[in-house]
Motif scaffolding. Structure first.
Motif, PDB file in Angstrom:
ATOM      1  N   ALA A   1       1.611  13.201   0.209  1.00  0.00           N
ATOM      2  CA  ALA A   1       1.096  11.854  -0.045  1.00  0.00           C
ATOM      3  C   ALA A   1       1.585  10.892   1.019  1.00  0.00           C
ATOM      4  N   PHE A   2       2.816  11.063   1.362  1.00  0.00           N
ATOM      5  CA  PHE A   2       3.370  10.211   2.387  1.00  0.00           C
ATOM      6  C   PHE A   2       2.668  10.443   3.718  1.00  0.00           C
ATOM      7  N   ASP A   3       2.464  11.703   4.017  1.00  0.00           N
ATOM      8  CA  ASP A   3       1.763  12.023   5.265  1.00  0.00           C
ATOM      9  C   ASP A   3       0.380  11.391   5.292  1.00  0.00           C
ATOM     10  N   ASN A   4      -0.285  11.530   4.170  1.00  0.00           N
ATOM     11  CA  ASN A   4      -1.635  10.972   4.128  1.00  0.00           C
ATOM     12  C   ASN A   4      -1.618   9.470   4.324  1.00  0.00           C
ATOM     13  N   MET A   5      -0.676   8.852   3.691  1.00  0.00           N
ATOM     14  CA  MET A   5      -0.615   7.399   3.814  1.00  0.00           C
ATOM     15  C   MET A   5      -0.335   7.016   5.258  1.00  0.00           C
ATOM     16  N   VAL A   6       0.596   7.706   5.858  1.00  0.00           N
ATOM     17  CA  VAL A   6       0.938   7.386   7.239  1.00  0.00           C
ATOM     18  C   VAL A   6      -0.261   7.623   8.143  1.00  0.00           C
ATOM     19  N   THR A   7      -0.927   8.738   7.930  1.00  0.00           N
ATOM     20  CA  THR A   7      -2.087   9.032   8.775  1.00  0.00           C
ATOM     21  C   THR A   7      -3.153   7.970   8.627  1.00  0.00           C
ATOM     22  N   SER A   8      -3.419   7.624   7.402  1.00  0.00           N
ATOM     23  CA  SER A   8      -4.463   6.622   7.190  1.00  0.00           C
ATOM     24  C   SER A   8      -4.080   5.309   7.834  1.00  0.00           C
ATOM     25  N   MET A   9      -2.810   4.981   7.758  1.00  0.00           N
ATOM     26  CA  MET A   9      -2.381   3.720   8.324  1.00  0.00           C
ATOM     27  C   MET A   9      -2.487   3.737   9.834  1.00  0.00           C
ATOM     28  N   MET A  10      -2.111   4.817  10.412  1.00  0.00           N
ATOM     29  CA  MET A  10      -2.137   4.883  11.857  1.00  0.00           C
ATOM     30  C   MET A  10      -3.572   4.917  12.346  1.00  0.00           C
ATOM     31  N   VAL A  11      -4.396   5.601  11.592  1.00  0.00           N
ATOM     32  CA  VAL A  11      -5.794   5.654  12.011  1.00  0.00           C
ATOM     33  C   VAL A  11      -6.412   4.269  11.950  1.00  0.00           C
ATOM     34  N   GLN A  12      -5.987   3.535  11.006  1.00  0.00           N
ATOM     35  CA  GLN A  12      -6.500   2.172  10.862  1.00  0.00           C
ATOM     36  C   GLN A  12      -6.193   1.344  12.086  1.00  0.00           C
ATOM     37  N   VAL A  13      -5.002   1.517  12.559  1.00  0.00           N
ATOM     38  CA  VAL A  13      -4.562   0.660  13.643  1.00  0.00           C
ATOM     39  C   VAL A  13      -5.112   1.124  14.982  1.00  0.00           C
ATOM     40  N   CYS A  14      -5.307   2.400  15.076  1.00  0.00           N
ATOM     41  CA  CYS A  14      -5.752   2.915  16.366  1.00  0.00           C
ATOM     42  C   CYS A  14      -7.079   2.317  16.778  1.00  0.00           C
TER      43      CYS A  14
END
Lengths: 153, 821
Positions: A140-153
């Motif tokens: 879950a943490f990984d997913n959250m981090v990925t989604s967040m980073m993808v957002q910013v990219c």
């Protein structure tokens, strides 16, 4: 996007690094970066930024630690990227390395990202099977981090 | 008719069937009995058969050609797989198992059975036996195929009966028992036993009864959902693991039967075979979970704390990582504790994992904490189980078998449940957002809201301009910078902390309000200073020394005497603004009305921004007084000790004027003095340029010295002469003082003030007899020596202070390594 090192997470916008660092030894609990190259460089950056984090934390002294003060803000900028810091009440540090080219990323966005990270981290902590100090493997943490980073990219 | 691509197995199978049906060997099969039997044996509803026939084109042709026959067979397989009948599906459906026909040739079946079934133990036993299938069925069964089937069913019967007989000891095995229970009431359901490892057999057996019941098992409709499960799992190749599980579960069942329920909870869980529907908790399972929950937490509405749950689940001997993931999935509200629903979900996941199922990435809907509501609303166990089962196939573990589209058709029947699930998910998401809100501190948002409009980077020049305006206008709160002070962000606070000095400094932190907040301060300061300046600048009196020089930092609580010294290091920190402040001071000084002191003020201003131009004023008082004694020596000494002042050069011209003026005002003796004065002044002038050079290097000191000289002058002379002579004398004095580097100017000034005040004022009367003159000379000499001593002392102090400052600066740099980044 830079990677995110979480030890507190370092998030680089070119690659975001999230890096949670644990309390005593300051070793990373979680590192994530996008893209994955230059990871070592960000690793180094994050590690050096820990000094700044410590400096800021000590500067705050005994001030009451509300969430505002959890966010340390821009630790220091370099030519390529900026480093943001966040410290939790339990002295878990999040370091985010963001590419300087991403000027659209504003302070409040960084704050919100740190907030999300903090929430996810607390969720991880709630898991009785997670021993504080272990590396974070939570999906879950990984997913959250990925989604967040993808957002910013 | 589109081309039909068949795999080798299919090709062979089809050809066999075709040849079987093609009794007449005419390469075309009419709708003869065998074909009919064949299709009927497919256990497809009549309408489906008709549809197939129509699709393959046989109805058009009136007979089954080889291609039509093959297509029909393929469609039968499609239909049996539960996929909707489409012409396209002939070639598009991949991995389609061969169509199963109950009445088809035994050898074909057995051949294909072996190819599909991973369980070989039953095959051998089934060959040759021809027990008629109990209950319905069938169509033409004289063939050996039935034989193959029957023994299977019989064994299934046997197996089914035995498990049925044995009490349910482990909830995990409930799926089987449940089914058996379910079947039995419907009569003759033994064939539906789950024990059949071969996919063909079990579906067949189920299909037999299913067909009798008119259900559309093969078409994928809901009726016995577990049958569907069987079908689904049996059809797909990936279910090989399931098949493997199947016999294992059978074995387990027997084990359970034989062994009393002495096994621990873990073992029981291990033996659980919820493989057919891993994400749906059956009643027995649920009951078991609830019982386990009770052992930990008697209150069913209560929570199981994380630690207790951890211990409990650790007993399952799953790796911690997986347990951690299970926890993540099941702890829906992320509170570190498990409610009954969450506990059941976690338990179920553990069971599934122990049986080899991969953990899903997200919690299956059937396991969501809404489960209790679902069961409560549904009818007794079976129905809920059915509902669950029908729903679960659609939910089939993502990591497991591919979803069956036909199974998904069961979803519409679960409208209620799906709605519940949907609402739950919504609720959960909202709860999560709520959680996030709770953890968020509201003030953070206002900060961000305020931050945005504010990020104005104030450049020093801009700030300075504002300062200038403020000082000129005298108002300091209506400037554009004041709104910026509203910014409450921590950045400003930090910045305030960082830059204690109140002058604006170029901030590295995005120039938020840090610089802005400071602008007002200097402005206020400036105003105060301005006012004070104006005061001092316009009071060139002979009376007592003017009030202490105005401080650039009103907030600083420092003695007036120390201002000069302290402000000096302070200003050095404000390098970027020094020039502006100097400029500012210059402007202020110009505004002063004191022409006499303009020069010195300017000098002082240029040299030292926070300098105190008014200081020189007191020196004006003793100016003329000094002239009085007309002590050539004193003058000379003064002259010798007086170096500097660049800006004082223009004053020299004034001095000459003053000389004349003084001379005119003095009587004879004073005239002499005055005459000497010009000489001295001349000398001074000559020496001054050289001194001025030196002064240039010590700009900062000039002001101090000027100030120092001021009190010196005050003390030295309280000449009755007109103001004009005063500046002359003051200049001499200031030169004296200015030459040595005055360190602690304040101290010196204080001492000087004390010394000077002690001196009696020299009368202005012209007719002083020599005694008086000599006395005054003596006094002046004494004062001179005192002042000289003070000078040296102050010089020393100045040096010390400078050294301290340097060391502090070095320390500062050492402590702030990042300031250069």
């Amino acid at each position: 996007m830079r990677k995110k090192n979480k030890n507190k997470n370092n998030k680089n916008l070119n690659a975001s690094w999230l890096k949670p660092y644990s309390l005593l030894q300051n070793y990373p609990l979680y590192i994530r970066s996008i893209p994955a190259e230059q990871e070592l460089k960000f690793h180094y950056t994050v590690h050096t930024s820990l000094d700044v984090v410590d400096e800021k934390v000590s500067a705050m002294g005994k001030a009451l630690v509300d969430q505002r003060e959890l966010y340390l803000g821009l630790l220091y900028p370099t030519e390529d990227y900026k480093v943001y810091g966040y410290v939790t009440n339990s002295k878990v540090k999040f370091v985010m390395v963001v590419d300087s080219s991403n000027t659209a990323l504003r302070d409040n966005e960084i704050r919100s990202m740190f907030r999300k990270l903090h929430n996810s981290y607390t969720d991880v902590m709630c898991n009785p099977f997670y021993n504080p100090g272990d590396r974070i493997h939570s999906r879950a943490f990984d997913n959250m981090v990925t989604s967040m980073m993808v957002q910013v990219c | 008719m589109e081309g039909l691509t068949l795999s080798d197995a299919e090709q062979k199978y089809y050809s066999d069937l075709f040849s079987y049906c093609d009794i007449e060997s005419t390469k075309k099969v009419a709708s003869n009995g065998r074909v009919v039997e064949l299709f009927r044996a497919a256990q497809l509803p009549n309408e489906v058969v008709l549809q197939i026939m129509e699709l393959c084109g046989a109805t058009r042709l009136g007979y089954f050609g080889r291609s039509q026959f093959y297509i029909a067979l393929k469609l039968v397989a499609v239909a049996q797989s539960g996929l909707p009948l489409r012409v396209e599906s002939i070639n598009t459906v991949k991995d389609l198992p061969l169509p199963r026909f109950g009445a088809s040739k035994n050898e074909q079946e057995s051949r294909h059975t072996t190819s599909y079934s991973s369980d070989t133990e039953n095959q051998g036993s089934y060959s040759g036996v021809i027990p008629p299938p109990p209950g319905r069925v069938q169509v033409k069964k004289g063939s050996v195929s039935h034989d193959a089937v029957q023994p299977r069913t019989s064994t299934d019967q046997q197996e089914s009966t035995s498990p049925v007989v044995s009490p349910q000891q482990s909830p995990p095995t409930s799926p089987h028992t449940w089914r058996k229970h379910n079947r039995h009431p419907s009569g003759g359901n033994n064939e539906r036993s789950l024990a059949g490892p071969g996919p063909f057999w079990s579906p067949f057996s189920e299909a037999q009864t299913g067909s009798s019941a008119g259900d559309a098992v093969w078409s994928g409709h809901s009726p016995p959902p577990p049958q569907e499960n069987w079908v689904s799992f049996a059809d797909t190749p990936p279910t090989s693991t399931l098949l493997a599980m199947h016999p294992a579960s059978v074995q387990d069942q027997t084990t359970v039967r034989t062994v009393a329920s002495a096994t621990t909870a873990n073992e029981i869980r291990r033996q659980s075979s919820s493989y057919d529907d891993p994400w749906k908790i059956t009643d027995e399972q649920r009951q078991y979970y609830v019982n386990q929950f009770k052992t930990i937490q008697p209150d069913l509405n209560g929570f199981i704390p994380g630690s207790a749950a951890k211990e409990f689940f650790t007993k399952s001997k799953l790796p911690i990582l997986e347990l951690s993931h299970i926890w993540e999935l099941s702890d829906f509200d992320k509170d570190g504790a498990l409610t009954l629903d969450e506990f059941c979900a976690a338990f179920h996941l553990v069971v599934a994992r122990k049986n080899g199922y991969d953990l899903p990435e997200k919690l299956p809907e059937s396991l969501m904490p809404k489960l209790i509501d679902l069961e409560d609303s549904a009818d007794v166990g079976d129905q809920s189980g059915e509902v669950g089962y029908s729903g679960s196939p659609a939910e089939a573990p993502p990591s497991k078998s591919p979803s069956m589209p036909s199974l998904n058709q069961t979803w519409p029947e679960l409208n209620q449940s799906s709605e519940q699930w949907e609402t739950f998910s919504e609720r959960s998401s909202s709860s999560q957002t709520l959680t996030q809100f709770d953890s968020n501190i509201a003030p953070a948002d206002p900060d961000t809201a305020i931050v945005h409009p504010v990020p104005i980077r104030m450049t020093p020049s801009k700030i300075h301009m504002q300062e200038m305006e403020l000082k000129r206008t005298g108002s300091d709160h209506t400037n554009p910078t004041s709104p910026l002070l509203v910014k409450p962000s921590d950045l400003s606070e930090e910045n305030k902390i960082n830059s204690s000095v109140k002058f604006v400094s170029g901030n590295t932190v995005d120039g938020y309000s840090s610089s802005d907040s400071f602008t007002s301060d200097p402005e206020q300061i400036g105003n105060a200073v301005t006012r004070q300046r104006s005061h001092s600048g316009t009071s060139p009196d002979n009376t007592a020394p003017p009030p202490p020089p105005p401080r650039p930092h009103p907030s600083h609580s420092r003695s007036s005497s120390l201002d000069m010294n302290r402000t000096f290091p302070v200003t050095t920190e404000l390098c970027p603004l020094k020039s502006e402040t100097v400029h500012f001071w210059l402007c202020i000084s110009r505004t002063s009305k004191n022409k006499l002191h303009t020069g010195q003020q300017q000098a002082g201003v240029v040299a030292h921004p926070p300098a105190v131009p008014p200081r020189p004023q007191p020196s004006q008082v003793p100016g003329p007084h000094v002239h009085r004694p007309v002590d050539a020596e004193g003058l000379i000494t003064h002259t010798s000790t007086s170096p500097q002042q660049i800006p004082e050069q223009p004053n020299f011209a004034d001095f000459s004027q003053f000389e004349v003026f003084a001379a005119s005002n003095v009587n004879e003796e004073p005239d002499d003095e005055a005459e000497k004065h010009p000489e001295v002044l001349q000398v001074e002038k000559s020496s001054d340029p050289s001194g001025s050079l030196r002064v240039a290097k010590t700009d900062g000191r000039i002001e101090e010295k000027t100030a120092a000289s001021a009190p010196a002058n005050v003390g030295k002379s309280t000449t009755p002469l007109a103001p004009p002579p005063k500046p002359i004398r003051r200049r001499l004095k200031s030169e004296d003082e200015l030459r040595p580097e005055v360190d602690e100017h304040s101290q010196k000034t204080g001492v000087l003030a004390a010394v000077l005040s002690s001196q009696p004022s020299i009368p202005r009367s012209v007719g002083k007899d020599k005694k008086a003159i000599q006395a005054s000379i003596r006094r002046n000499k004494e004062t001179n020596t005192v002042l000289a001593r003070l000078n040296s002392e102050l010089q020393q102090q100045l040096k010390d202070v400078l050294e301290e400052r340097i060391s502090l600066e070095v320390q500062l740099e050492q402590l702030r390594p990042f300031s250069h980044l």
